[in-house]
Write an enzyme that holds these catalytic residues in place. Structure first.
Site, PDB file in Angstrom:
ATOM      1  CG  HIS A 179      16.867   6.870   4.003  1.00  0.00           C
ATOM      2  ND1 HIS A 179      17.573   6.344   2.890  1.00  0.00           N
ATOM      3  CD2 HIS A 179      17.826   7.861   4.152  1.00  0.00           C
ATOM      4  CE1 HIS A 179      18.669   6.897   2.237  1.00  0.00           C
ATOM      5  NE2 HIS A 179      18.870   8.017   3.270  1.00  0.00           N
ATOM      6  CE  LYS A 237      -9.500  -0.054   9.020  1.00  0.00           C
ATOM      7  NZ  LYS A 237      -8.149   0.141   8.940  1.00  0.00           N
ATOM      8  CD  GLU A 263      -6.761   3.740   1.726  1.00  0.00           C
ATOM      9  OE1 GLU A 263      -6.335   2.517   1.600  1.00  0.00           O
ATOM     10  OE2 GLU A 263      -7.653   4.151   2.197  1.00  0.00           O
ATOM     11  CB  SER A 268     -14.206  -0.960   8.442  1.00  0.00           C
ATOM     12  OG  SER A 268     -14.397  -2.330   8.378  1.00  0.00           O
TER      13      SER A 268
END
Ligand code: ARG
Length: 460
Positions: A159, A286, A293, A280
């Protein structure tokens, strides 16, 4: 030829509508099959000469002509024509221009229907072998990393809540188990890809004395398709491939999701080298895990292609229908997607750096050894359900004291005399993982054994 230079235009009295010509053409994408089309034609001509349908000279002239065309295509000198519809007619037309009327004999005893099915299978077989070699690289990389990290403690989750301590190597071997099934599935799919439709001709076979077994042997097919109607219409192998890829991509997507989580500041479990990340344009701090992804994102298109192919086939009567031309773009994209994603992981996995301090600290949080305390009590004679409840109370104590259960004094661990000093051995995360040394368990030595067993199974 009547009104156009199309090889089938004999009965036609007007030229194809310009839009229809472009609409029905596939050459823009099926030229990817060109090398396999030529291989198929050479094998077909060779067999036709052996059974006496072509003379030796005719066969030689055809194969030499095809070799020239192969070279023109490889060096980008070949001019593809939409008016000639597809890769097959483009090459056949070029052959006749190259060697004269003998070129027109190549199509004896075959049809584009068995030709295209053969080409697609040859293409897919070659691509499966390319993908398999990337899978092998990835498998080796995963095993190396799992071995290196066999003793690294991390939290295991259910979970997405910290559940019990595991080793990072064990987690990686769970990935490996998925990959091993993907490797097996791809090889199994290959068996049904490597079947030769050629000889089925348009749908009913041919009246020439062809030797299909010979053509199959020349092309490295394991066997010939049994039924001519099925041979030209069957695209199960493409659907199976799409299903295989979809499962594999679903696995990659899950790994990607974990990598994205793990590289976040909140988890901080792993570091990916800069070369696999991007920055970024606005936030200078970043470092984004773009490769995982993107792999996660590309999973969607493979599921889509699987659905396209299933739907493509569902309403088709036997035998060949033009619908089948729609099999290629999904298939080509599946091949590229799965190949590239496998390669991306094979490159990236060896470069994963475990931040073992963070992993261990996370494993210590969330009372991950509570089950070990319960098991300890059971070993001392308490029924498991009672132990479960007793440990629940201990957890409540720890929450109140804002510490881990291993930091509670003995008196707080249990009022009963079942608990003695040795309890602290099982309350450590190292003790917890070491205790799980049965087959399939997370103990460091068990993981090392699992890695070497997997290495032995992985064919070279
Ligand atoms: N371009 C076609 C395809 O991809 C080749 C076979 C066409 N056959 C036919 N009879 N129209 O399926």
């Amino acid at each position: 030829m009547a009104t156009t230079d199309k090889p089938w235009a004999g009965r036609f009295t007007e030229a194809t509508d310009a839009f229809v010509e472009a609409f029905t053409a596939s050459v823009e994408f099926d030229q990817a099959l060109a090398m396999h089309d030529i291989d198929g034609s050479i094998a077909h001509a060779t067999m036709l000469a052996e059974v006496g349908v072509l003379t030796r000279e005719e066969c030689t002239s055809i194969t030499e002509g095809l070799a020239k065309i192969r070279q023109q295509i490889q060096t980008n000198e070949f001019e593809w024509s939409v008016a000639l519809e597809d890769v097959h007619m483009n090459i056949e037309n070029a052959l006749t221009l190259e060697i004269g009327d003998v070129g027109k004999k190549l199509h004896t005893g075959r049809s584009r229907n068995d030709q295209v099915a053969t080409d697609v299978r040859l293409y897919l077989r070659a691509q499966i072998d390319e993908i398999a070699s990337q899978q092998h690289r990835l498998a080796t990389a995963l095993l190396d990393l799992a071995e290196r990290e066999a003793g690294t403690i991390m939290p295991g989750f259910t979970h997405l809540q910290v559940a019990q301590p595991v080793t990072f190597g064990h987690h990686l071997m769970a990935w490996y188990a998925m990959l091993e099934r993907d490797i097996e599935r791809l090889q199994d799919c290959r068996k049904r890809v490597n079947v030769m439709p050629l000889g089925a001709a348009a749908l009913a076979g041919t009246s020439y004395p062809i030797d299909r077994a010979r053509t199959a042997a020349l092309l490295g097919f394991d066997r010939v398709a049994e039924n001519s109607l099925d041979a030209v219409s069957d695209r199960d192998f493409a659907i199976e491939f799409a299903a295989t890829v979809s499962l594999g991509m679903m696995h990659y997507s899950r790994w990607s999701e974990e990598m994205v989580l793990w590289t976040s500041a909140q988890f901080g479990f792993i570091e990916l080298p800069d070369r696999f990340c991007t920055g970024s344009s606005i936030m200078p701090q970043k470092k984004n895990p773009d490769v995982p992804e993107l792999v996660r994102g590309k999973t969607g298109r493979s599921f889509g292609h699987l659905m396209s192919l299933l739907t493509l086939m569902k309403g088709q009567p036997l035998a060949y229908n033009k619908d089948n031309q729609e099999d290629k773009e999904p298939l080509f994209d599946l091949v590229r997607t799965y190949h590239d994603c496998t390669m991306a992981f094979a490159d990236m996995v060896p470069a994963i750096e475990a931040r073992s301090d963070n992993m261990r600290a996370a494993a210590m949080s969330g009372f991950s050894t509570a089950t070990d305390l319960a098991d300890y009590l059971v070993r001392k004679g308490m029924p498991f359900r009672d132990a479960h409840e007793a440990v629940g109370k201990v957890v409540a104590e720890a929450i109140a004291a804002n510490c881990d259960i291993s930091e509670l004094p003995l008196t707080k661990l249990l009022s009963s005399n079942l608990v003695t000093d040795d309890v602290y051995d099982v309350l450590t995360v190292e003790g917890s993982v070491a205790a799980r040394s049965h087959a399939g368990g997370t103990a460091p030595d068990t993981v090392r054994a699992a890695v070497s067993a997997a290495r032995a199974r992985l064919s070279p």
